[in-house]
Design a protein around this motif. Structure first.
Motif: not given
Length: 119
Positions: A30, A32, A63-66, A68-69
């Motif tokens: 991950e 972050d 996966s990705s979010t606003d 982290d990846y």
């Protein structure tokens, strides 16, 4: 040992990402944004570097979010990192992990150039 290195240039960012992913292989790792500092330029550099490595086939973004990846190395990424480095008797990953001191930038630049240049 802290595997995530380099926060201000593509070569340093790519090196940090590849070394961290190799250390975690075959699992994902991950990334972050807070690990890289809350800085729009660094966040954009992280995002762009991950996308460049993905587009070249070296990593898969899981996966990705606003914030982290999550990514992992592809078989191509593992293959490239375990090849012998040019002008060295060691593997690319070991050269990247051991680069230090005054020669660090030159070594990283040469190896990353070799990886991305497809030489």
């Amino acid at each position: 040992m802290e595997f995530v290195q380099g926060k201000d240039s593509f070569n340093e960012m790519a090196t940090g990402i590849l070394v961290k992913l190799f250390a975690g292989y075959p699992s994902h790792s991950e990334f972050d944004y807070s690990d890289w500092g809350w800085n729009d330029e660094r966040s954009e550099l992280l995002r762009n570097t991950l996308f460049a490595l993905r587009d070249m086939g070296y990593i898969q973004i899981i996966s990705s979010t606003d914030m982290d990846y999550a990514a992992k190395l592809t078989p191509l990424g593992v293959s490239v990192l375990t090849q012998k480095a040019p002008t060295s008797g060691d593997t690319i990953i070991n050269v990247l992990k051991s680069a230090a001191g005054e020669t660090r930038s030159a070594v990283i630049g040469a190896v990353i150039g070799w990886i991305f240049g497809g030489k």
